[in-house]
Design an enzyme around this catalytic site. Structure first.
Site, mmCIF file in Angstrom:
data_model
loop_
_atom_site.group_PDB
_atom_site.id
_atom_site.type_symbol
_atom_site.label_atom_id
_atom_site.label_comp_id
_atom_site.label_asym_id
_atom_site.label_seq_id
_atom_site.Cartn_x
_atom_site.Cartn_y
_atom_site.Cartn_z
ATOM 1 N N HIS A 57 -17.876 10.106 -11.182
ATOM 2 C CA HIS A 57 -17.519 8.706 -11.440
ATOM 3 C C HIS A 57 -18.622 7.749 -10.991
ATOM 4 O O HIS A 57 -18.690 6.620 -11.479
ATOM 5 C CB HIS A 57 -16.153 8.353 -10.841
ATOM 6 C CG HIS A 57 -16.130 8.042 -9.387
ATOM 7 N ND1 HIS A 57 -15.767 8.955 -8.425
ATOM 8 C CD2 HIS A 57 -16.431 6.900 -8.719
ATOM 9 C CE1 HIS A 57 -15.827 8.378 -7.230
ATOM 10 N NE2 HIS A 57 -16.231 7.143 -7.378
ATOM 11 N N ASP A 116 -14.621 15.786 -10.469
ATOM 12 C CA ASP A 116 -15.471 14.621 -10.172
ATOM 13 C C ASP A 116 -16.798 15.010 -9.515
ATOM 14 O O ASP A 116 -16.999 14.798 -8.328
ATOM 15 C CB ASP A 116 -14.666 13.668 -9.270
ATOM 16 C CG ASP A 116 -15.297 12.293 -9.162
ATOM 17 O OD1 ASP A 116 -16.255 12.013 -9.912
ATOM 18 O OD2 ASP A 116 -14.826 11.497 -8.321
ATOM 19 N N GLN A 127 -14.555 3.003 -0.163
ATOM 20 C CA GLN A 127 -15.390 2.633 -1.319
ATOM 21 C C GLN A 127 -16.871 2.628 -0.917
ATOM 22 O O GLN A 127 -17.223 2.106 0.139
ATOM 23 C CB GLN A 127 -15.026 1.257 -1.886
ATOM 24 C CG GLN A 127 -13.536 0.959 -2.032
ATOM 25 C CD GLN A 127 -12.716 2.087 -2.588
ATOM 26 O OE1 GLN A 127 -13.165 2.855 -3.429
ATOM 27 N NE2 GLN A 127 -11.492 2.226 -2.121
ATOM 28 N N GLY A 128 -17.690 3.192 -1.790
ATOM 29 C CA GLY A 128 -19.125 3.246 -1.513
ATOM 30 C C GLY A 128 -19.548 4.561 -0.891
ATOM 31 O O GLY A 128 -20.731 4.879 -0.831
ATOM 32 N N ASP A 129 -18.567 5.326 -0.410
ATOM 33 C CA ASP A 129 -18.866 6.641 0.177
ATOM 34 C C ASP A 129 -18.842 7.733 -0.884
ATOM 35 O O ASP A 129 -19.260 8.870 -0.619
ATOM 36 C CB ASP A 129 -17.828 7.005 1.250
ATOM 37 C CG ASP A 129 -17.932 6.129 2.489
ATOM 38 O OD1 ASP A 129 -19.071 5.786 2.866
ATOM 39 O OD2 ASP A 129 -16.884 5.808 3.071
ATOM 40 N N SER A 130 -18.327 7.442 -2.056
ATOM 41 C CA SER A 130 -18.165 8.451 -3.104
ATOM 42 C C SER A 130 -19.424 9.256 -3.346
ATOM 43 O O SER A 130 -20.531 8.720 -3.314
ATOM 44 C CB SER A 130 -17.767 7.794 -4.423
ATOM 45 O OG SER A 130 -16.393 7.581 -4.428
HETATM 46 N N1 ARG Z 1 -13.871 6.088 -5.128
HETATM 47 C C1 ARG Z 1 -14.523 5.654 -3.936
HETATM 48 C C2 ARG Z 1 -16.021 5.460 -4.187
HETATM 49 O O1 ARG Z 1 -16.425 5.430 -5.326
HETATM 50 C C3 ARG Z 1 -14.249 6.548 -2.790
HETATM 51 C C4 ARG Z 1 -12.900 6.345 -2.300
HETATM 52 C C5 ARG Z 1 -12.526 7.278 -1.241
HETATM 53 N N2 ARG Z 1 -11.322 6.798 -0.698
HETATM 54 C C6 ARG Z 1 -10.676 7.358 0.325
HETATM 55 N N3 ARG Z 1 -9.629 6.758 0.779
HETATM 56 N N4 ARG Z 1 -11.099 8.478 0.857
HETATM 57 O O2 ARG Z 1 -16.772 5.166 -3.288
#
Ligand code: ARG
Length: 272
Positions: free
Chosen positions: A79, A132, A226-229
């Site tokens: 993603h 993903d 968010q941002g850790d993905s």
């Molecule tokens: N989708 C998020 C990203 O793009 C990561 C989210 C992870 N969330 C969590 N609660 N572990 O950075």
């Protein structure tokens, strides 16, 4: 909220709006929620994905994490390379790079390496978030010491209760406070049932045990955000997961969902 960062970014200015969906009190020391500062020297396989063109230069263009799995190969989340995040196919992002050995994104430490090729899992399903992962080929290799081994499906580190650590430059409070220095959080591998219950498929994702991994703390508090993905979840010295999605960050009853790395090896081997 269950939408991946992808969709959050697509909304552009809505970055300020998205966190409203997760009003969980932002713990002071929250990561990577509930985390602590670390140096890239301690986790040289953790890299930042960057495009200053797309995300601006203040944090060196960081928008996702990645993991070095071979000298010229970085694994990240599919993603992260979606048009929703990048605004264009990855091949059109001229300044797509990885940043290695740079703890603090505001420094010039370490090096930036251009991405020569991208491969996005063709089976990635943005409705469930299954599969993903994506593979980046670097224009020049990193040292062997930066490479972390990937767990196979028989790996004992997948047992519920295993202590694991997640790394990233993402939101450290759940309110859009993107870290400029790398952070880590201690979480544990949770039983699949914990995520099956939390994510039955009525939101933006459905937990599928075959390709996903559940981790966090049942009581909440420590989590990726968010941002850790695309960044690593490590246990017993091996890469077991990639940060993928969740509902809010660090909320009790809403653990983090990770791409199951043992499934990556399988799927990647088959699709190429
Ligand atoms: N989708 C998020 C990203 O793009 C990561 C989210 C992870 N969330 C969590 N609660 N572990 O950075």
């Amino acid at each position: 909220m269950r939408r991946p960062f992808a969709r959050a970014l697509a909304l552009g200015a809505a970055a300020a709006v998205i966190p409203l969906a997760s009003p969980a009190p932002a713990t002071a020391d929250s990561i990577v929620i509930g985390g602590y500062p670390v140096e890239t020297a301690q986790s040289p396989w953790t890299v930042a994905l960057s495009s200053r063109d797309r995300f601006g230069g203040t944090r060196a263009g960081q928008f996702c994490g990645g993991v070095v799995i071979a000298r010229s190969t970085v694994l990240t989340a599919a993603h992260c390379l979606s048009a929703a995040v990048l605004g264009a196919p990855p091949s059109r992002i001229r300044d797509l790079r990885i940043i290695a050995d740079r703890t603090d994104l505001l420094s010039t430490q370490g090096k930036e390496i251009p991405v020569r090729a991208t491969w996005v899992n063709p089976d990635y399903d943005s409705s469930t978030n299954a599969g993903d992962f994506a593979v980046l080929t670097l224009a020049s290799p990193l040292p062997e010491s930066s490479v972390i081994p990937m767990a196979s499906s028989a790996d004992p580190a997948y047992a519920p209760g295993t202590a694991a650590v997640v790394y990233g430059w993402g939101d450290a409070t759940g309110s859009g406070d993107y870290a400029h220095s790398l952070r880590a959080a201690r979480v544990q591998v949770l039983p699949d049932e914990a995520c099956e219950e939390a994510y039955p498929g009525d939101g933006d994702g459905k937990y599928l045990a075959g390709s996903m991994l559940c981790a966090g703390e049942l009581a909440g508090g420590r989590d990726a955000c968010q941002g850790d993905s695309g960044g690593p979840l490590v246990a017993q010295g091996r890469l077991i997961g990639l940060v993928s999605w969740g509902s809010g960050c660090g909320r009790p009853g809403s653990p983090g969902v990770y791409t199951r790395v043992s499934d990556v090896a399988r799927a990647f081997g088959r699709s190429r």
